[in-house]
Every structure is written in C-alpha cells, then in structure tokens.
Design a protein around this motif. Structure first.
Motif, short mmCIF file in Angstrom:
data_model
loop_
_atom_site.label_atom_id
_atom_site.label_comp_id
_atom_site.label_asym_id
_atom_site.label_seq_id
_atom_site.Cartn_x
_atom_site.Cartn_y
_atom_site.Cartn_z
N ASP A 194 0.84 -1.21 0.00
CA ASP A 194 0.00 0.00 0.00
C ASP A 194 0.87 1.25 0.00
N LEU A 195 1.87 1.23 0.87
CA LEU A 195 2.72 2.42 0.99
C LEU A 195 3.49 2.68 -0.30
N LEU A 196 3.98 1.61 -0.89
CA LEU A 196 4.74 1.80 -2.13
C LEU A 196 3.83 2.35 -3.23
N GLN A 197 2.62 1.82 -3.28
CA GLN A 197 1.69 2.32 -4.29
C GLN A 197 1.34 3.78 -4.01
N ALA A 198 1.13 4.10 -2.75
CA ALA A 198 0.82 5.49 -2.40
C ALA A 198 1.97 6.40 -2.81
N HIS A 199 3.19 5.91 -2.61
CA HIS A 199 4.37 6.68 -3.02
C HIS A 199 4.37 6.89 -4.53
N ILE A 200 4.09 5.84 -5.27
CA ILE A 200 4.07 5.95 -6.74
C ILE A 200 2.96 6.92 -7.16
N ASP A 201 1.87 6.92 -6.40
CA ASP A 201 0.77 7.82 -6.72
C ASP A 201 1.02 9.25 -6.24
N GLY A 202 2.14 9.47 -5.61
CA GLY A 202 2.49 10.84 -5.27
C GLY A 202 2.38 11.22 -3.81
N ASP A 203 2.01 10.29 -2.95
CA ASP A 203 1.95 10.59 -1.53
C ASP A 203 3.36 10.91 -1.03
N PRO A 204 3.56 12.12 -0.51
CA PRO A 204 4.92 12.55 -0.17
C PRO A 204 5.49 11.85 1.07
N GLU A 205 4.64 11.28 1.86
CA GLU A 205 5.14 10.71 3.11
C GLU A 205 5.23 9.19 3.07
N ALA A 206 4.68 8.61 2.04
CA ALA A 206 4.58 7.14 2.03
C ALA A 206 5.95 6.48 2.05
N PHE A 207 6.85 6.98 1.25
CA PHE A 207 8.15 6.31 1.17
C PHE A 207 8.92 6.46 2.48
N GLY A 208 8.79 7.61 3.09
CA GLY A 208 9.44 7.81 4.38
C GLY A 208 8.92 6.83 5.43
N ARG A 209 7.63 6.56 5.36
CA ARG A 209 7.05 5.59 6.31
C ARG A 209 7.58 4.20 6.03
N LEU A 210 7.68 3.89 4.76
CA LEU A 210 8.22 2.59 4.38
C LEU A 210 9.65 2.44 4.91
N PHE A 211 10.42 3.49 4.74
CA PHE A 211 11.80 3.46 5.23
C PHE A 211 11.84 3.29 6.73
N SER A 212 11.05 4.06 7.46
CA SER A 212 11.17 3.94 8.92
C SER A 212 10.68 2.59 9.39
N ARG A 213 9.81 1.97 8.63
CA ARG A 213 9.33 0.64 9.00
C ARG A 213 10.47 -0.39 8.92
#
Lengths: 225, 306
Positions: free
Chosen positions: A20-39
C-alpha cells in the motif's frame, strides 16, 4: 541455524501494508516512502553494516539505496515482497561499494580504530578499548571473503534469514546461496581457528595439522557450481 | 584411511550441495576421521558465532539524514514537471542526492550539523509534508522552486487550488527566548503551513527536523525580522517565549513551528538533546503562555520502527 523469515512487521489492522505504501508513493503521496523506510530501516541498516563493516560506508550505501528505491519504485513489479525488493537494493548498493573498495589499494592505518568503533558501536575516540579480540578477528576475517560469499553469510548466518529469503534477495537459486555460504564459512574457518572454545576435542592437533592442510585449499578456486 | 576432505567440501557437505557420489565419499570418510569431524563441528558453529557479533545500531543521525534525503527527493519530484510518477522525468536527476548529502560521522566525531545544532540550541525548521520550501533567513527569501510567494497563516496554496499536493511554505517566526542550561537562550521560530495531525505527528515533526538538518539551515540566531503575520496568531513574541520556556522546562528547543494542529492554530515544539538524544514533541494550543502550557498533544521522538 535459525531461519527466520524475512521480517514482516506485525501491523495494526488500520496500518497500510508495505505494498500500500509503495503504491501510495508511486501515486504521489509525499510521506509514504518515508514511512516505508522507517518501518524497515533497522533491518536494512543491519544488512548494510554487516556487509560493509565501516559505519560511514554503510551509511552512504543505505542512503544511496533508499534514494535509488525511491526513484525506481515505479519499476517494482510486485513479483517479490516489498521487503525483499528493499533488501535487494541495499545489498546491491553495499556490494557495489565492496567491489569498488577491493579495486583500490588498502589504506594502511586507521583500521584498528574503525574496527574498534565497529565492534563496540562507539566512536574510537570515546572508547579505545571496548572491542574484544574475537570480534576484531572475525571482522577482519570477513573482509577477506569475496563479496558474494559475504552477502550470503550476512543474510543467512548473521541475520538468520531463510535460504529461500536470501535467494530472493540475492536473485539467485537456493543452491547457489548454500554454496556461497558454505564456501564463505570454509574460508573463514582457518582465520578463526584460534577462536575455538578451549578444551574442544583434540584442538591442539587440529590446529596444527589443520591449518597446514587446509589453508592452501582456501586460496583456491572460487565460483564453481 | 581415505584422503582428508577440504574445508570447502566439508562445508558444502553440511549444506547438502554436493553431488551424491562425493557426498557419499565424504560421509564415509567422516565416519573414521575425528579431525574432519571436528572441522564439521566448527563449521556448524560458525553461524552461531556470526549471529552473535555485535554491530552498532543505526545511528539516529543517519535515520534523520536519510529521511531528509527522501523528503528532498519528494520536493524535487513535485517541482519537476511531468515527473510525478514516471521514471522519465527523474532520469536526469543526479544519482547522488545532491547538495543535501552530508557526510555522516560517528557520534563523538565533530559534525558540522551537530555543531550548529548544539551551539545554537535550537533550529529553524521548515516544512511538514515536504514540497515547496520557502524560507526567510536574514531577510532573504529562497525557495526551492524559484517562486517566492510568501506564506500566509494557515494557507496552503496548492491545496487551495485543488492540487493533491499542498505546497508548504515556511518563513521565520519571531525570535523565542527560553531558559536552558541555566541561562536565557534565543531560538528562532518558524511558521509552516503544515496541518499536524495526531496520527502523523511524529512523522511530520521528524520531517520538519529532517529538513533543518538536510538544508543545513543555520539557526539564524538573532534574526529579528519576524513577519507581522508571524506574531499575530500566536499572541505575540512575548507570549510565545513564555509558552516555549514553560514547555521546554530547561531542555533544549529543537523546533518551534507555529502551524496548525487538526486545523487549529497551534505551536509545535520539539525539545530534547541534539542531535542524537531523545526528544519530545509538544503541541501547544493557542492559549499557551508562561503560566499555562495548554498542551494538546505530546509524543516522544525518535520514532521507533514498528
């Protein structure tokens, strides 16, 4: 040996999955990738620091890997878990650095400090004496492995990932992972012969005859099957 | 007795990756050779030894640095036309993360970043969701995208225009005075258009902290050109200083962001021990003053991985 599967953190029901987070990141969510990283950052760091040894290089490799993953997210095909994909990018970034490092001459001096800081997790300035001889010996021995073998040992032996997960991360067959791990252990052993627990079996004779007999084989052929 | 086996073969034997014929030969040899059996035991112990090696945990400093790099990527991604989700628009970006890349140091080494934070005791911080950054420093306005539209209270221009991505502007707020280490210190405050929300408070605060470090914005000690709007909503600089002093209670102030919390005017204050020590995020409501903390929310930093 432990074979823990590639860790998927247990998430509360309302938490987005990695996918979900990766898709949100691809869709432009600015915080999604950061959340993925901290996870996943602690596990990804664990891979980088064990592969490279040097904390600064590990830090640079991890940063390179995360930026690369950020940019390449659109090309993630979903044929592996997001975690596997992230691990793979970190391993590749670390291996790239290892290969570059082995291509240039070893710089003398300072090694002891680096190893000290490595083994103790503290800066050599603040703690000059913390590292144990065992740790220094093992860390030194690890640097003599070829990168592919070391990567296998990092994932399988040091971090306890299953052969299947390690194979997924490294993009090779399970048999290849086993072979690389086996060769890596075989190469490490002579360098660590003196670390056998005292009183273990016929240690004396093995130490003497063993290292004479075995060492030449270590320097021998590398990548067979 | 048959010939001894090489360590390679013994290790491969253990992993079961030898051809059947060789496997059988080694098994037969091991039955009568205590030397090779000893090596097998040693090889089997190796994973245990390797798994017990201690390595340093990921330094907070690095986590912050990478989060900053990620947010910088977000900024570039949004401000590069046509590059939102496609690969093409990003291909021409430098492989390295550009000017924000900082050489990380082990804690204990002097780092320019740690130095600037520690010396000033506070940091101007910009941006929450991390898109377009505009900052006033010493009267000079810079923006990452080249447009210099000033921030207005609670306004997020792109969001207002219906864009999915809110352009977040930030500028200096009034100088804040607080007591720490037994003396009065000053810290600049900042105003972002971030609307902090409970579920993302830590991430938003981390993003803000990450930005100050990434941009290496020197906390502009003594900046006095607070914008008129900056003083308006939070009840003036004096009240803000009182609020921050009370909340910080002698601790270092890392971030004072006059922003919003769930749509209402609020001051986000991060205190702690820079750069690697633990911190706390406080969300102070509009009624915050020297005598009334008016804390709406409070969370710890750093965020541990779930």
């Amino acid at each position: 040996m432990g074979s823990r599967s590639l860790p998927e953190p247990r998430l509360p029901a309302d938490e987005p999955t990695d996918a979900d987070l990766l898709q949100a990141h691809i869709d432009g969510d600015p915080e999604a990738f950061g959340r993925l990283f901290s996870r996943h950052r602690d596990r990804l760091w664990a891979v980088a620091i064990r592969t490279l040894g040097d904390p600064e290089e590990a830090a640079d490799a991890l940063q390179d890997a995360m930026i690369s993953a950020f940019r390449r997210a659109g090309s993630f095909r979903g044929d592996s878990a997001v975690t596997t994909w992230l691990h793979r990018i970190v391993v590749n970034a670390a291996l790239d650095r290892m290969r570059r490092r082995s291509a240039r001459p070893t710089v003398g001096g300072g090694d002891e400090e680096v190893l000290d800081s490595l083994a103790t997790g503290r800066s050599p300035v603040s703690d000059p004496s913390g590292a144990t001889d065992t740790q220094l010996d093992v860390l030194d021995a690890l640097r003599h492995l070829v990168p592919d073998q070391q990567a296998a040992l990092v994932l399988v032996d040091m971090l306890g990932y299953s052969i299947a997960d390690a194979a997924g991360v490294l993009g090779v067959s399970e048999g290849t992972v086993k072979s690389r791990a086996a060769r890596g252990r075989a190469r490490l052993l002579p360098r660590l012969a003196h670390l056998r627990p005292a009183g273990a079996g016929n240690q004396e004779s093995r130490n003497r005859s063993g290292s004479q007999r075995v060492l030449p084989a270590q320097e021998g052929g590398e990548d067979a099957p | 007795m048959s010939r001894h086996a090489s360590l390679d073969d013994l290790a491969s034997f253990i992993e079961g990756v030898l051809k059947p014929r060789k496997h059988g030969k080694i098994a037969a040899h091991l039955a009568g050779c205590s030397l090779c059996t000893g090596y097998v035991q040693d090889l089997q112990q190796m994973p245990v030894m390797l798994s017990n090696l201690a390595f340093p945990p990921m330094p907070d400093e690095l986590s912050v640095r990478i989060e900053a790099a990620i947010h910088t990527e977000s900024t570039v991604r949004v401000t590069t036309p046509g590059s939102v989700s496609g690969e093409a628009g990003r291909r021409d970006l430098p492989e390295r993360s550009g000017p924000t890349r900082q050489r990380w140091r082990m804690p204990g080494f002097s780092s320019p970043l740690a130095g600037s934070l520690a010396a000033v005791g506070a940091a101007v911080v910009i941006a929450g969701g991390g898109y377009e950054i505009a900052s006033h420093a010493g009267g000079t306005t810079t923006t990452s995208s080249g447009s210099a539209s000033p921030a207005h209270s609670g306004q997020a221009p792109a969001a207002a225009a219906g864009g999915q991505r809110a352009a977040i502007h930030a500028q200096n707020g009034p100088e804040v005075q607080f007591r720490a280490n037994g003396q009065t210190q000053t810290a600049p405050s900042v105003r972002t258009s971030t609307d902090f929300v409970p579920a993302r408070l830590q991430a938003q605060a981390l993003a803000a902290l990450a930005y100050v470090r990434a941009s290496d914005l020197k906390a502009a000690q003594g900046v006095t050109n607070a914008s008129p709007q900056a003083t308006a909503t939070a009840g003036g600089a004096a009240s803000l200083s009182g609020c921050v002093s009370t909340v910080a209670a002698g601790r270092n102030v890392l971030l004072v962001d006059i922003a919003h919390y769930e749509g209402k005017v609020a001051t986000i204050i991060v205190v702690g021990k820079p750069p690697a020590g633990p911190g706390t995020i406080y969300v102070a409501g509009a009624g915050c003053s020297a005598s009334n903390r008016h804390i709406l929310a409070q969370q710890q930093l750093p965020v541990q991985a779930p």
